[in-house]
Each structure stands twice: as C-alpha cells, then as structure tokens.
Design a protein around this motif. Structure first.
Motif, PDB file in Angstrom:
ATOM      1  N   ARG A  32       1.320 -30.538   8.916  1.00 29.29           N
ATOM      2  CA  ARG A  32       2.000 -30.609   7.629  1.00 29.29           C
ATOM      3  C   ARG A  32       1.084 -31.226   6.582  1.00 29.29           C
ATOM      4  O   ARG A  32       0.550 -32.313   6.785  1.00 29.29           O
ATOM      5  CB  ARG A  32       3.291 -31.412   7.753  1.00 29.29           C
ATOM      6  CG  ARG A  32       4.153 -31.343   6.489  1.00 29.29           C
ATOM      7  CD  ARG A  32       5.511 -31.955   6.688  1.00 29.29           C
ATOM      8  NE  ARG A  32       5.426 -33.400   6.877  1.00 29.29           N
ATOM      9  CZ  ARG A  32       6.413 -34.139   7.369  1.00 29.29           C
ATOM     10  NH1 ARG A  32       7.531 -33.560   7.763  1.00 29.29           N
ATOM     11  NH2 ARG A  32       6.272 -35.441   7.517  1.00 29.29           N
ATOM     12  N   GLN A  33       0.922 -30.518   5.479  1.00 24.70           N
ATOM     13  CA  GLN A  33       0.087 -31.007   4.388  1.00 24.70           C
ATOM     14  C   GLN A  33       0.896 -31.866   3.422  1.00 24.70           C
ATOM     15  O   GLN A  33       0.395 -32.834   2.867  1.00 24.70           O
ATOM     16  CB  GLN A  33      -0.548 -29.829   3.655  1.00 24.70           C
ATOM     17  CG  GLN A  33      -1.390 -28.931   4.555  1.00 24.70           C
ATOM     18  CD  GLN A  33      -2.494 -29.698   5.280  1.00 24.70           C
ATOM     19  OE1 GLN A  33      -3.404 -30.224   4.656  1.00 24.70           O
ATOM     20  NE2 GLN A  33      -2.392 -29.779   6.605  1.00 24.70           N
ATOM     21  N   PHE A  34       2.145 -31.463   3.213  1.00 25.38           N
ATOM     22  CA  PHE A  34       3.053 -32.290   2.415  1.00 25.38           C
ATOM     23  C   PHE A  34       4.465 -31.765   2.608  1.00 25.38           C
ATOM     24  O   PHE A  34       4.683 -30.668   3.117  1.00 25.38           O
ATOM     25  CB  PHE A  34       2.672 -32.289   0.920  1.00 25.38           C
ATOM     26  CG  PHE A  34       2.757 -30.945   0.236  1.00 25.38           C
ATOM     27  CD1 PHE A  34       3.966 -30.467  -0.279  1.00 25.38           C
ATOM     28  CD2 PHE A  34       1.624 -30.151   0.093  1.00 25.38           C
ATOM     29  CE1 PHE A  34       4.035 -29.234  -0.910  1.00 25.38           C
ATOM     30  CE2 PHE A  34       1.695 -28.922  -0.537  1.00 25.38           C
ATOM     31  CZ  PHE A  34       2.901 -28.464  -1.044  1.00 25.38           C
ATOM     32  N   LYS A  35       5.430 -32.586   2.218  1.00 22.35           N
ATOM     33  CA  LYS A  35       6.814 -32.130   2.132  1.00 22.35           C
ATOM     34  C   LYS A  35       7.414 -32.683   0.841  1.00 22.35           C
ATOM     35  O   LYS A  35       6.952 -33.705   0.314  1.00 22.35           O
ATOM     36  CB  LYS A  35       7.640 -32.555   3.346  1.00 22.35           C
ATOM     37  CG  LYS A  35       8.060 -34.005   3.384  1.00 22.35           C
ATOM     38  CD  LYS A  35       9.089 -34.223   4.488  1.00 22.35           C
ATOM     39  CE  LYS A  35       9.591 -35.672   4.462  1.00 22.35           C
ATOM     40  NZ  LYS A  35      10.674 -35.883   5.437  1.00 22.35           N
ATOM     41  N   THR A  36       8.407 -31.987   0.338  1.00 24.32           N
ATOM     42  CA  THR A  36       9.037 -32.422  -0.905  1.00 24.32           C
ATOM     43  C   THR A  36      10.000 -33.571  -0.624  1.00 24.32           C
ATOM     44  O   THR A  36      10.482 -33.738   0.499  1.00 24.32           O
ATOM     45  CB  THR A  36       9.796 -31.263  -1.568  1.00 24.32           C
ATOM     46  OG1 THR A  36      10.848 -30.834  -0.684  1.00 24.32           O
ATOM     47  CG2 THR A  36       8.873 -30.085  -1.842  1.00 24.32           C
ATOM     48  N   VAL A  45       7.763 -19.040  -4.014  1.00 20.65           N
ATOM     49  CA  VAL A  45       6.367 -19.450  -4.188  1.00 20.65           C
ATOM     50  C   VAL A  45       5.666 -18.340  -4.960  1.00 20.65           C
ATOM     51  O   VAL A  45       5.616 -17.189  -4.504  1.00 20.65           O
ATOM     52  CB  VAL A  45       5.678 -19.690  -2.831  1.00 20.65           C
ATOM     53  CG1 VAL A  45       4.233 -20.131  -3.038  1.00 20.65           C
ATOM     54  CG2 VAL A  45       6.443 -20.730  -2.017  1.00 20.65           C
ATOM     55  N   GLU A  46       5.148 -18.695  -6.149  1.00 18.79           N
ATOM     56  CA  GLU A  46       4.538 -17.665  -6.996  1.00 18.79           C
ATOM     57  C   GLU A  46       3.631 -18.343  -8.008  1.00 18.79           C
ATOM     58  O   GLU A  46       3.945 -19.404  -8.533  1.00 18.79           O
ATOM     59  CB  GLU A  46       5.642 -16.866  -7.728  1.00 18.79           C
ATOM     60  CG  GLU A  46       5.190 -15.532  -8.295  1.00 18.79           C
ATOM     61  CD  GLU A  46       4.840 -15.583  -9.756  1.00 18.79           C
ATOM     62  OE1 GLU A  46       4.159 -14.664 -10.246  1.00 18.79           O
ATOM     63  OE2 GLU A  46       5.239 -16.553 -10.441  1.00 18.79           O
ATOM     64  N   GLY A  47       2.461 -17.728  -8.248  1.00 18.39           N
ATOM     65  CA  GLY A  47       1.563 -18.220  -9.280  1.00 18.39           C
ATOM     66  C   GLY A  47       1.020 -19.611  -9.024  1.00 18.39           C
ATOM     67  O   GLY A  47       0.765 -20.365  -9.974  1.00 18.39           O
ATOM     68  N   GLY A  48       0.842 -19.973  -7.759  1.00 16.20           N
ATOM     69  CA  GLY A  48       0.312 -21.294  -7.442  1.00 16.20           C
ATOM     70  C   GLY A  48       1.326 -22.411  -7.542  1.00 16.20           C
ATOM     71  O   GLY A  48       0.961 -23.596  -7.528  1.00 16.20           O
ATOM     72  N   ALA A  63       1.618 -25.731  -5.602  1.00 11.78           N
ATOM     73  CA  ALA A  63       1.751 -25.180  -4.254  1.00 11.78           C
ATOM     74  C   ALA A  63       0.696 -25.712  -3.297  1.00 11.78           C
ATOM     75  O   ALA A  63       0.879 -25.687  -2.079  1.00 11.78           O
ATOM     76  CB  ALA A  63       1.682 -23.649  -4.304  1.00 11.78           C
ATOM     77  N   ALA A  64      -0.430 -26.224  -3.835  1.00 12.04           N
ATOM     78  CA  ALA A  64      -1.496 -26.716  -2.967  1.00 12.04           C
ATOM     79  C   ALA A  64      -1.324 -28.185  -2.600  1.00 12.04           C
ATOM     80  O   ALA A  64      -1.683 -28.603  -1.494  1.00 12.04           O
ATOM     81  CB  ALA A  64      -2.850 -26.518  -3.643  1.00 12.04           C
ATOM     82  N   THR A  65      -0.751 -28.982  -3.518  1.00  9.50           N
ATOM     83  CA  THR A  65      -0.694 -30.423  -3.297  1.00  9.50           C
ATOM     84  C   THR A  65       0.719 -30.981  -3.222  1.00  9.50           C
ATOM     85  O   THR A  65       0.916 -32.099  -2.737  1.00  9.50           O
ATOM     86  CB  THR A  65      -1.414 -31.154  -4.440  1.00  9.50           C
ATOM     87  OG1 THR A  65      -0.691 -30.961  -5.663  1.00  9.50           O
ATOM     88  CG2 THR A  65      -2.839 -30.639  -4.597  1.00  9.50           C
ATOM     89  N   GLY A  66       1.701 -30.242  -3.724  1.00  9.75           N
ATOM     90  CA  GLY A  66       3.066 -30.750  -3.781  1.00  9.75           C
ATOM     91  C   GLY A  66       3.340 -31.623  -4.994  1.00  9.75           C
ATOM     92  O   GLY A  66       4.459 -32.125  -5.158  1.00  9.75           O
TER      93      GLY A  66
END
Length: 368
Positions: A32-36, A45-48, A63-66
C-alpha cells in the motif's frame, strides 16, 4: 481491514480499490502506497486525480501521492460520480446533477429534475467525449459537459413506461448512442438526436447495449441480453435482429462482452460464449454460483468471478478451465487483466494479483 468491494482500477503503477477508504497499491508487489482518510462510496480515477465522495462532500486527491487537491460540500448525498476529459459529473439524491471542473472543483453547472427512481451509480448521469446524458423529466437529454447547454432530447418516457428499470446508454464510435429503455433499444444520432431505429423485445433489459464496430459479417453490431437471458444481436444500421439465443435468467446489470468474434455473457451461474456472426453457441461453463460482474478477455483467456468465492480462468476459444482460485469470500465487481496479471477483489477483504496464465501469485514483479 474493511470489506473490499467493486472493481479494481489500474492506472500507471498503482491499483486503486475501495474499502470504505480508497487504497492505492503498488501493482508490482501489492504494497500500500497510501490510503485516504475519508470514506469513498463512489470513485473515479482520471487525469492523474482520484475523484471521490463520502456522500455529503466531494473531493479530489493526487493519484500518485494521495495529497488533497480540493474538497467541497455538496447540497445533497452524492450517489454517482463519473469523470471524463477534465469534467466531473455527479448525481445527487432528489434529482440533482452537477458538473465540476476536475482540476479545481469549480462548479460548471447544475440541473434538477433528473429521475429519482434509480439512485445508483450505474443509473446516474453518464459522460462521454464531452457530452453528458441525463434521464430528466421523462426525456433522455444530451447536454454539453462544460456548459450544460442542451444538444438534443428525446421523449424516452418515465420509469413506468420504461418497464420499471433504468435507462442505460452506450455512446459508440460510429456516431450513435445506443439506448436500452425497458424492452426497447434505440439508436440515436449523437449530433442531431434523430432516432435511426428502435427495436422492441418481449422482456426488459437490465444491461446497457454493447457495440462492436465493423460490418455484421465480421460480428459488428449491437448486442445485449434481457432479464430472461435471451441474447440479441441487432444490426447497427437497420435495427433488425440478426439472431437471438436463449441462455438462462439473468439479473446482471453488466453488458455482454463482444471481442474477437465472440459474445461472452454471464447468465445465472454459467458463462456462455456465442459466435457473434451466427449466434451459434460455442460453449457453456457452469460455475458454482451466480456469475458476478463482467468477464474480461485477454491473451486468449477469459476471467470471471462468481458468488461461490471462486475466480475462474477459461480458454476463450474452447471454454476449458485453465485454473481457478478459491477465495474466502464472494468475488466483487469485475476482474481486471493487464500485463499478464489478473486483479480481483473478494469479500474476504483481500485484493488478488495473479499470473493470468497459471493462476499463481505474482510475487514481486517489475513494473510494466
């Protein structure tokens, strides 16, 4: 720790799943990179960006870092959310629809009077290629996604005249929008709103039409299945049915899948494959429970999940079982196949990434 539901979304090097919160996982190793920090009942998910809503608020994350990009309160509960080409469209309870600038959250326009009989994610407003499609005041309306200005409308009827099921739309690359409305299918010119043809069946359609490009002799046309499980192949130019084949009762709201000259359809607890040109049944595979979601075909294999907790992979041409994986819960949503890996979610609170050929765990794979 919570139930994982829905269809996973793969974008770049990350896979996104909703489990109350949104979790972003590395596609290569599942870490897991991140969670909200917020619940996400609906997500796109669209346009980054990740666009999501917890019901009373709408928010966008990188979308890359949260990292949060913007957040706002809505006037009513958000039940549907779609994003396309820089525009986010939401449906809210009580007949509201709103369009937002995806990068900033600025409200572009809003409207009221949208149908309130089916406040579900799949029955909400649709957006495609700069046009939003609304079922509003018993009419199907096409409006400009950025301004809300009407392009055309058609008197499709209210819920009762549409068989008590949602109107579903499929914008197609041939310049037409194919619409299922109760037991009717219509082809509507996407520019003028002129109805090219309409087709009527004995039973209502729960799923949207599926469009396959090309002439009928190569399997092009419009395909869909009614709730009794009859699959129809309709000529896209004339609206005449080329063939119809009975399968078994079908409660699925997912479209049939047309690819490589085959029509794949989950009906009841079986997956059927028919010849797209002739309708001739090629094979039928019986699962141990209701087929869940839509099948996906990649590299000559068809993957699908079932309520019997199993993810199945079959040979797409002959229907032979290649492998199956029993999970600890019902498969949710539809599997996703990419880069030789099939991803699926289960109600056992797990996300699976499996070698599409063998069905084994992928371990640490290099990113593709």
């Amino acid at each position: 720790s919570n139930d994982v539901w829905g269809t996973p979304v793969v974008a770049g090097d990350l896979l996104y799943v909703t489990s109350f919160e949104v979790h972003a996982l590395d596609v290569g190793n599942g870490r897991r990179q991140f969670k909200t920090r917020d619940v996400a009942w609906v997500m796109a998910v669209e346009g980054g960006r990740i666009h999501a809503s917890d019901g009373p608020s709408l928010y966008a994350l990188d979308a890359a870092t949260g990292a949060e990009r913007w957040r706002l309160q809505t006037d009513a509960w958000v039940y549907s959310l779609k994003a396309d080409r820089g525009t986010v469209v939401t449906g809210t309870r009580g007949g509201g629809v709103q369009a937002w600038e995806a990068s900033t959250g600025e409200k572009l326009w809003e409207s009221s009077g949208v149908q309130t009989d089916f406040e579900t994610a799949e029955a909400g407003p649709a957006i495609h290629d700069g046009t939003v499609y609304l079922w509003q005041d018993a009419r199907l309306r096409a409006v400009d996604a950025r301004t809300g200005v009407e392009r055309w409308s058609y008197p499709i009827g209210d819920a009762a005249s549409c068989g008590g099921v949602p109107v579903r739309v499929t914008p197609a690359p041939d310049g037409f929008v194919y619409v299922s409305a109760g037991a009717r299918v219509l082809a509507v010119d996407n520019v003028s709103g002129h109805v090219r043809w309409h087709f009527e069946s004995p039973a209502v359609f729960l799923c949207p039409p599926a469009f396959a490009p090309g002439p009928a002799v190569t399997g092009g046309g419009v395909y869909l299945a009614d709730y009794l499980g009859t699959v129809y192949a309709i000529d896209a130019a004339t609206g005449k049915d080329r063939w119809r084949i009975a399968t078994e009762a079908r409660q699925s709201i997912e479209p049939v899948l047309v690819t490589a000259g085959n029509v794949h359809v989950g009906s009841g607890s079986a997956l059927y494959t028919l010849d797209a040109v002739t309708g001739t049944p090629k094979w039928r595979f019986a699962a141990g429970g209701e087929v869940v979601g839509a099948p996906v075909v990649a590299d000559g294999r068809v993957h699908f999940g079932s309520a019997d907790h199993v993810l199945y992979t079959l040979d797409a041409a002959g229907g032979q079982l290649r492998w199956k994986l029993a999970t600890g819960g019902e498969i949710t949503g539809s599997p996703v196949a990419r880069g030789g890996v099939v991803y699926a979610c289960s109600k056992d609170r797990c996300v699976y990434a499996l070698d599409a050929l063998k069905g084994t765990g992928t371990g640490n794979r290099p990113r593709t």
